[in-house]
Design a protein around this motif. Structure first.
Motif, PDB file in Angstrom:
ATOM      1  N   HIS A 137       0.832  -1.203   0.000  1.00 27.49           N
ATOM      2  CA  HIS A 137       0.000   0.000   0.000  1.00 27.49           C
ATOM      3  C   HIS A 137       0.871   1.259   0.000  1.00 27.49           C
ATOM      4  CE1 HIS A 137      -2.869   3.058   1.441  1.00 27.49           C
ATOM      5  NE2 HIS A 137      -3.753   2.316   0.805  1.00 27.49           N
ATOM      6  N   ALA A 138       1.915   1.267   0.809  1.00 29.91           N
ATOM      7  CA  ALA A 138       2.782   2.439   0.879  1.00 29.91           C
ATOM      8  C   ALA A 138       3.490   2.694  -0.444  1.00 29.91           C
ATOM      9  CB  ALA A 138       3.807   2.270   1.997  1.00 29.91           C
ATOM     10  N   GLU A 139       3.849   1.625  -1.151  1.00 25.20           N
ATOM     11  CA  GLU A 139       4.480   1.797  -2.460  1.00 25.20           C
ATOM     12  C   GLU A 139       3.537   2.521  -3.414  1.00 25.20           C
ATOM     13  OE1 GLU A 139       6.723   1.310  -6.061  1.00 25.20           O
ATOM     14  OE2 GLU A 139       7.219   1.485  -3.940  1.00 25.20           O
ATOM     15  N   ARG A 140       2.279   2.145  -3.402  1.00 24.49           N
ATOM     16  CA  ARG A 140       1.303   2.806  -4.278  1.00 24.49           C
ATOM     17  C   ARG A 140       1.078   4.252  -3.839  1.00 24.49           C
ATOM     18  NH1 ARG A 140      -3.420  -0.005  -3.302  1.00 24.49           N
ATOM     19  NH2 ARG A 140      -2.564  -1.797  -2.198  1.00 24.49           N
ATOM     20  N   LEU A 141       1.032   4.486  -2.539  1.00 21.77           N
ATOM     21  CA  LEU A 141       0.800   5.832  -2.039  1.00 21.77           C
ATOM     22  C   LEU A 141       1.987   6.744  -2.339  1.00 21.77           C
ATOM     23  CD1 LEU A 141      -0.925   6.600   1.352  1.00 21.77           C
ATOM     24  CD2 LEU A 141       0.935   8.026   0.531  1.00 21.77           C
ATOM     25  N   SER A 142       3.204   6.204  -2.223  1.00 21.74           N
ATOM     26  CA  SER A 142       4.407   7.021  -2.392  1.00 21.74           C
ATOM     27  C   SER A 142       4.630   7.451  -3.840  1.00 21.74           C
ATOM     28  CB  SER A 142       5.639   6.270  -1.886  1.00 21.74           C
ATOM     29  OG  SER A 142       5.912   5.137  -2.691  1.00 21.74           O
ATOM     30  N   ARG A 143       3.911   6.853  -4.782  1.00 21.80           N
ATOM     31  CA  ARG A 143       4.044   7.282  -6.181  1.00 21.80           C
ATOM     32  C   ARG A 143       3.482   8.681  -6.392  1.00 21.80           C
ATOM     33  NH1 ARG A 143       1.453   1.725  -8.570  1.00 21.80           N
ATOM     34  NH2 ARG A 143       3.106   0.282  -7.886  1.00 21.80           N
ATOM     35  N   SER A 144       2.571   9.090  -5.504  1.00 22.77           N
ATOM     36  CA  SER A 144       1.907  10.382  -5.683  1.00 22.77           C
ATOM     37  C   SER A 144       2.180  11.374  -4.564  1.00 22.77           C
ATOM     38  CB  SER A 144       0.388  10.170  -5.798  1.00 22.77           C
ATOM     39  OG  SER A 144       0.063   9.277  -6.843  1.00 22.77           O
ATOM     40  N   TYR A 145       2.609  10.895  -3.394  1.00 26.01           N
ATOM     41  CA  TYR A 145       2.771  11.776  -2.238  1.00 26.01           C
ATOM     42  C   TYR A 145       4.037  11.413  -1.473  1.00 26.01           C
ATOM     43  CZ  TYR A 145      -2.251  12.548  -2.940  1.00 26.01           C
ATOM     44  OH  TYR A 145      -3.486  12.835  -3.482  1.00 26.01           O
ATOM     45  N   PRO A 146       4.752  12.411  -0.910  1.00 26.08           N
ATOM     46  CA  PRO A 146       5.852  12.100   0.002  1.00 26.08           C
ATOM     47  C   PRO A 146       5.295  11.565   1.325  1.00 26.08           C
ATOM     48  CG  PRO A 146       5.486  14.471  -0.077  1.00 26.08           C
ATOM     49  CD  PRO A 146       4.588  13.869  -1.116  1.00 26.08           C
TER      50      PRO A 146
END
Length: 339
Positions: free
Chosen positions: A186-195
């Protein structure tokens, strides 16, 4: 509805996944209700517990949501988010308590100019309960690795962390098929768009495993399941996964494998000593920290426990690599879209 120092109003939903946490759920929820910035709502997701967790949680001001069957932490968090209405979702595991300023600091950071999509906390070096040697090892190691990785990260620590609803929706749901590695996916997907930020401005206290075998089993399973993630991603996660720690894992396995040779040929003890020295030197700051906190005697125990855990990690990686070569379904583990 909470109010930020600037006067803005923001709603925070605290989501607590729970499975057989009767020992800690009272303390966990008490810490939520002791926040200097109150949550808009507290949602406890009972993941089909078989103990008295649900009864204890129901005594607190919260919304208790019950899963029909045990689905694991990812499915529980998804269920909690489905019922959440807040602009910020604060995830808190049921075996963790948070400091009174945790929500306030999370809101301040998420509403700042940096544009963070998620902020994750650092656990205290003191455990939630008095622990034996193994429990002390686990808490100190967990604290040091998080503390030393403060800053921007690409891995998520959802046991104590907050995300904006906007960032969560963009990243999508937790994949419920991933029972051990749903956080990194989940964090990998989130980190694509947000720091994303790991910070000790958000703190808590946790209760972890107090026996060595479950720790080793968990380390083996998680490292095995991370192999297709690492190979698909092409790089390690920013933060805790340093080159020194990767080297330490290999040196730990080599150190233990060299021990039987010492019995057959005592001069091999020099090689074992060199490997052990390299293992400690690869993450030297950790042992300096442990000596300062517990003294030299505990450093010896800590080193032995850490050797075992790192060897379990290497065994898991080796097993995972073999599975990746032989099982196409294992290779596609992280390509499945969460519902």
């Amino acid at each position: 509805m909470a109010e930020t120092p600037s006067g803005d109003r923001v709603t925070v939903s605290v989501v607590v996944p729970m499975y057989n946490d009767s020992r800690t759920i009272d303390l966990c929820l008490a810490s939520v209700h002791a926040q200097s910035m109150p949550a808009h709502e507290v949602i406890v997701v009972d993941d089909a517990s078989t103990d008295t967790s649900a009864t204890l949680a129901a005594r607190h001001p919260c919304r208790l949501v019950r899963a029909d069957a045990n689905g694991g932490p990812g499915a529980s968090r998804n269920l909690g988010v489905r019922h959440a209405t807040g602009e910020i979702i604060f995830f808190l595991d049921a075996d963790v308590t948070m400091h009174p300023d945790a929500i306030r600091n999370a809101v301040r950071l998420l509403r700042g100019d940096e544009g963070y999509g998620a902020v994750f906390g650092v656990p205290d070096k003191e455990p939630l309960f008095a622990e034996g040697l193994v429990g002390q090892y686990r808490i100190l190691q967990y604290h040091y690795w998080r503390k030393s990785a403060e800053g921007l990260v690409s891995g998520g620590f959802y046991a104590l962390g907050a995300v904006t609803r906007e960032a969560f929706d963009r990243a999508g749901w937790f994949n419920p098929t991933l029972r051990q590695t749903e956080e990194i996916d989940h964090a990998e997907r989130l980190s694509r768009s947000y720091p994303m930020l790991l910070t000790s401005q958000i703190r808590g206290r946790l209760s972890d495993e107090s026996r060595m075998l479950p720790i080793l089993r968990k380390a083996f399973r998680r490292s095995r399941l991370r192999v297709p993630f690492y190979l698909r991603r092409g790089r390690a996660m920013q933060g805790m996964e340093t080159g020194g720690r990767a080297a330490a894992a290999v040196l730990a396995a080599a150190t233990l494998l060299s021990v039987p040779a010492v019995v057959l040929f005592p001069p091999f003890a020099l090689l074992t000593a060199v490997l052990l020295g390299g293992f400690v030197a690869s993450d030297l700051g950790q042992y300096v920290f442990v000596r300062r906190e517990r003294g030299w005697g505990f450093v010896v125990f800590f080193t032995a426990a850490h050797l075992l855990m790192n060897t379990a990690v290497v065994a898991g990686l080796a097993t995972g690599l073999l599975e990746w070569l032989l099982r196409p379904r294992f290779r596609s583990l992280y390509q499945e879209v969460a519902p």
